[in-house]
Motif scaffolding. Structure first.
Motif, mmCIF file in Angstrom:
data_model
loop_
_atom_site.group_PDB
_atom_site.id
_atom_site.type_symbol
_atom_site.label_atom_id
_atom_site.label_comp_id
_atom_site.label_asym_id
_atom_site.label_seq_id
_atom_site.Cartn_x
_atom_site.Cartn_y
_atom_site.Cartn_z
ATOM 1 N N LEU A 2 13.403 -9.310 -15.554
ATOM 2 C CA LEU A 2 13.869 -8.379 -16.583
ATOM 3 C C LEU A 2 12.728 -7.697 -17.328
ATOM 4 C CD1 LEU A 2 16.886 -10.346 -18.093
ATOM 5 C CD2 LEU A 2 16.965 -8.316 -16.642
ATOM 6 N N ASP A 3 11.505 -8.200 -17.180
ATOM 7 C CA ASP A 3 10.384 -7.563 -17.878
ATOM 8 C C ASP A 3 9.641 -6.560 -16.999
ATOM 9 O OD1 ASP A 3 9.183 -9.318 -16.146
ATOM 10 O OD2 ASP A 3 7.862 -10.249 -17.651
ATOM 11 N N ILE A 4 10.191 -6.200 -15.856
ATOM 12 C CA ILE A 4 9.519 -5.224 -14.998
ATOM 13 C C ILE A 4 9.414 -3.887 -15.716
ATOM 14 C CG2 ILE A 4 11.637 -4.438 -13.819
ATOM 15 C CD1 ILE A 4 9.870 -4.332 -11.229
ATOM 16 N N ALA A 5 8.301 -3.207 -15.553
ATOM 17 C CA ALA A 5 8.031 -1.978 -16.299
ATOM 18 C C ALA A 5 8.446 -0.736 -15.511
ATOM 19 C CB ALA A 5 6.547 -1.894 -16.630
ATOM 20 N N ALA A 6 8.815 0.298 -16.248
ATOM 21 C CA ALA A 6 9.051 1.607 -15.641
ATOM 22 C C ALA A 6 7.713 2.214 -15.227
ATOM 23 C CB ALA A 6 9.757 2.528 -16.638
ATOM 24 N N ARG A 7 7.727 2.994 -14.139
ATOM 25 C CA ARG A 7 6.477 3.538 -13.599
ATOM 26 C C ARG A 7 6.607 5.035 -13.355
ATOM 27 N NH1 ARG A 7 4.770 -0.472 -8.708
ATOM 28 N NH2 ARG A 7 2.963 0.926 -8.758
ATOM 29 N N PRO A 8 5.755 5.849 -13.983
ATOM 30 C CA PRO A 8 5.817 7.295 -13.718
ATOM 31 C C PRO A 8 5.328 7.647 -12.327
ATOM 32 C CG PRO A 8 3.966 6.776 -15.162
ATOM 33 C CD PRO A 8 4.759 5.517 -15.013
ATOM 34 N N ARG A 9 4.408 6.862 -11.767
ATOM 35 C CA ARG A 9 3.926 7.028 -10.390
ATOM 36 C C ARG A 9 4.126 5.715 -9.652
ATOM 37 N NH1 ARG A 9 0.394 11.476 -9.443
ATOM 38 N NH2 ARG A 9 1.202 13.170 -10.734
ATOM 39 N N TRP A 10 4.609 5.824 -8.404
ATOM 40 C CA TRP A 10 4.885 4.606 -7.649
ATOM 41 C C TRP A 10 4.900 4.959 -6.167
ATOM 42 C CZ3 TRP A 10 9.811 1.114 -8.589
ATOM 43 C CH2 TRP A 10 9.679 -0.079 -7.870
ATOM 44 N N PRO A 11 3.755 4.933 -5.503
ATOM 45 C CA PRO A 11 3.699 5.327 -4.092
ATOM 46 C C PRO A 11 4.423 4.334 -3.193
ATOM 47 C CG PRO A 11 1.591 4.440 -4.798
ATOM 48 C CD PRO A 11 2.425 4.563 -6.039
ATOM 49 N N LEU A 12 5.071 4.846 -2.156
ATOM 50 C CA LEU A 12 5.725 3.974 -1.187
ATOM 51 C C LEU A 12 4.705 3.211 -0.343
ATOM 52 C CD1 LEU A 12 8.717 6.124 0.115
ATOM 53 C CD2 LEU A 12 8.824 4.053 -1.279
ATOM 54 N N ASP A 13 3.568 3.830 -0.122
ATOM 55 C CA ASP A 13 2.498 3.195 0.650
ATOM 56 C C ASP A 13 1.254 3.130 -0.224
ATOM 57 O OD1 ASP A 13 0.672 2.265 2.450
ATOM 58 O OD2 ASP A 13 0.734 3.982 3.802
ATOM 59 N N PRO A 14 1.140 2.101 -1.065
ATOM 60 C CA PRO A 14 0.009 2.024 -1.993
ATOM 61 C C PRO A 14 -1.337 1.882 -1.315
ATOM 62 C CG PRO A 14 1.250 -0.026 -2.005
ATOM 63 C CD PRO A 14 2.044 0.952 -1.196
ATOM 64 N N ASP A 15 -1.347 1.499 -0.039
ATOM 65 C CA ASP A 15 -2.608 1.321 0.676
ATOM 66 C C ASP A 15 -3.045 2.576 1.433
ATOM 67 O OD1 ASP A 15 -2.764 -1.376 -0.112
ATOM 68 O OD2 ASP A 15 -1.443 -1.967 1.533
ATOM 69 N N ALA A 16 -2.271 3.660 1.323
ATOM 70 C CA ALA A 16 -2.622 4.888 2.024
ATOM 71 C C ALA A 16 -3.935 5.444 1.497
ATOM 72 C CB ALA A 16 -1.522 5.929 1.859
ATOM 73 N N GLU A 17 -4.690 6.021 2.381
ATOM 74 C CA GLU A 17 -5.981 6.595 2.013
ATOM 75 C C GLU A 17 -5.797 7.764 1.056
ATOM 76 O OE1 GLU A 17 -9.908 8.615 4.216
ATOM 77 O OE2 GLU A 17 -8.157 7.955 5.375
ATOM 78 N N ALA A 18 -6.615 7.801 0.020
ATOM 79 C CA ALA A 18 -6.551 8.916 -0.924
ATOM 80 C C ALA A 18 -6.934 10.210 -0.229
ATOM 81 C CB ALA A 18 -7.487 8.659 -2.093
ATOM 82 N N VAL A 19 -6.277 11.305 -0.603
ATOM 83 C CA VAL A 19 -6.590 12.596 -0.013
ATOM 84 C C VAL A 19 -7.196 13.498 -1.060
ATOM 85 C CG1 VAL A 19 -4.750 12.405 1.698
ATOM 86 C CG2 VAL A 19 -4.278 13.517 -0.482
ATOM 87 N N ARG A 20 -7.855 14.543 -0.594
ATOM 88 C CA ARG A 20 -8.476 15.482 -1.521
ATOM 89 C C ARG A 20 -7.384 16.206 -2.308
ATOM 90 N NH1 ARG A 20 -8.373 20.746 0.876
ATOM 91 N NH2 ARG A 20 -7.617 20.699 3.011
ATOM 92 N N GLY A 21 -7.747 16.711 -3.477
ATOM 93 C CA GLY A 21 -6.799 17.458 -4.293
ATOM 94 C C GLY A 21 -6.477 16.733 -5.576
ATOM 95 N N ALA A 22 -6.680 17.403 -6.708
ATOM 96 C CA ALA A 22 -6.462 16.767 -8.009
ATOM 97 C C ALA A 22 -4.982 16.544 -8.286
ATOM 98 C CB ALA A 22 -7.087 17.625 -9.112
ATOM 99 N N GLY A 23 -4.111 17.314 -7.639
ATOM 100 C CA GLY A 23 -2.685 17.224 -7.945
ATOM 101 C C GLY A 23 -1.911 16.458 -6.906
ATOM 102 N N VAL A 24 -2.530 15.448 -6.295
ATOM 103 C CA VAL A 24 -1.883 14.712 -5.208
ATOM 104 C C VAL A 24 -0.608 14.049 -5.708
ATOM 105 C CG1 VAL A 24 -2.097 12.749 -3.664
ATOM 106 C CG2 VAL A 24 -3.992 14.317 -3.923
ATOM 107 N N LYS A 25 0.490 14.250 -4.977
ATOM 108 C CA LYS A 25 1.767 13.567 -5.275
ATOM 109 C C LYS A 25 1.879 12.401 -4.307
ATOM 110 C CE LYS A 25 2.523 16.622 -8.367
ATOM 111 N NZ LYS A 25 3.380 17.760 -8.263
ATOM 112 N N ALA A 26 1.298 11.276 -4.671
ATOM 113 C CA ALA A 26 1.240 10.127 -3.774
ATOM 114 C C ALA A 26 2.580 9.435 -3.639
ATOM 115 C CB ALA A 26 0.203 9.132 -4.261
#
Length: 344
Positions: free
Chosen positions: A320-344
């Motif tokens: 019940l104490d789980i927090a809301a998250r504005p960002r939550w990638p489905l694949d958190p281990d995916a390699e970061a890509v170029r671009g400041a506005g990445v929608k991960a």
């Protein structure tokens, strides 16, 4: 059969639904907020959050009444816990926590993107893992291999704007109204897709990712030039989006192992031109093409309840104490890509 109550409040749709684990939708109550945001030409987060707070409880009551049930009949309560507009996400998640605590029911915190990703399985019992998913919405544009519940490999993402964001902002530029996606599609049917020379960002590039910021800027320049009809710009823009998606999808399909089905989900999945292109691509690669009905593409409570049912069946519940998250990638281990506005 488990019965899951699902709550959705990540953006500008407030919804509650009851779904049974045999894929029966027992009820679905939804309230849109178009009238709240139309004057601004887009979603205002603070207004959206207040509307969710006003609407969520009555919608839960309606969903239960329509199904002829009470909370005692529900096996678990699922709610979007992110990603999304954090004020709205918190409304739905806090409501779910309160109901779970009051009724002594398990809580399931659902990733909104997983709700979209699993939604085709709600209406297609023959859709089995793994499948290739094109997730296209107002906030995201991703290509994912869906291996199972909670198991995703991101193959591509946008390096700037999501495709739905490009639709919405192009509609605002052209004065076509809100919500932008359906408005652009309607105008495009009256226009000439060859009339306006627009770019195809990253088409032919030796990388898998998407880009739509430059296309959106080109729409603005075409509009400011005053030489083209809005319908022609809309049609040319929509065709450019189709061409970009097709090229990027072909890039990835030519480099991965064969997979049984090509699936599309998210709000932009309702666009008929995009669906038609995906059907052609799937046929070329000998894949099934699966698309949920239009009402299930846009944000809704049934997809959250179904994702909750899939997670519940896998034994996945949350404290019940789980927090809301504005960002939550489905694949958190995916390699970061170029671009400041990445929608991960």
């Amino acid at each position: 059969m488990a019965v899951i109550l699902g709550l959705e409040s990540s953006c500008d749709e407030t919804a509650a639904a009851l779904v049974r684990s045999d894929r029966t939708i027992l009820s679905h109550a939804l309230a849109g907020q178009e009238d709240h945001h139309r004057a601004f030409g887009g979603v205002v987060p603070e207004i959206a959050a207040r509307a969710h707070a006003e609407l969520m409880t009555p919608l839960v009551e309606t969903a239960l009444a329509d199904a002829g049930m009470t909370l005692k009949d529900v096996d678990a309560i699922a709610a979007t816990a992110g990603p999304g507009l954090i004020g709205g996400v918190m409304v739905g998640l806090v409501t779910a926590k309160a109901l779970a605590m009051a009724a002594n029911k398990p809580l399931i915190a659902v990733n909104h993107l997983e709700g979209h990703a699993l939604s085709p399985r709600l209406v297609d019992p023959d859709l089995e893992f793994p499948y290739l998913l094109l997730l296209v919405s107002g906030g995201h544009c991703q290509l994912l291999r869906v291996n199972g519940v909670g198991d995703y490999d991101r193959l591509a993402t946008t390096i700037d704007d999501a495709v739905g964001e490009a639709f919405d902002k192009s509609a605002k530029i052209l004065g076509l109204g809100f919500p932008g996606g359906p408005a652009v599609e309607k105008a495009a049917k009256q226009g000439d897709a060859r009339a306006v020379p627009l770019p195809r960002p990253l088409k032919g590039a030796d990388e898998p990712h998407f880009s739509f910021a430059g296309l959106k800027s080109a729409v603005l320049r075409a509009h400011e030039a005053g030489s083209y009809k809005p319908e022609d710009i809309a049609a040319s823009f929509q065709q450019a989006v189709v061409d970009c998606l097709e090229d990027r999808l072909e890039y990835s399909l030519s480099r991965i192992e064969p997979i049984g089905a090509l699936v599309v989900a998210g709000g932009v999945a309702a666009n008929e031109a995009i669906r038609a292109m995906l059907q052609r691509v799937a046929e070329r690669y000998g894949m099934r093409f699966v698309a949920p009905p239009h009402w299930l593409c846009t944000d809704n409570g049934a997809m959250i309840a179904w994702a909750g049912a899939e997670r519940f069946a896998a034994g996945l519940t949350d404290p019940l104490d789980i927090a809301a998250r504005p960002r939550w990638p489905l694949d958190p281990d995916a390699e970061a890509v170029r671009g400041a506005g990445v929608k991960a």
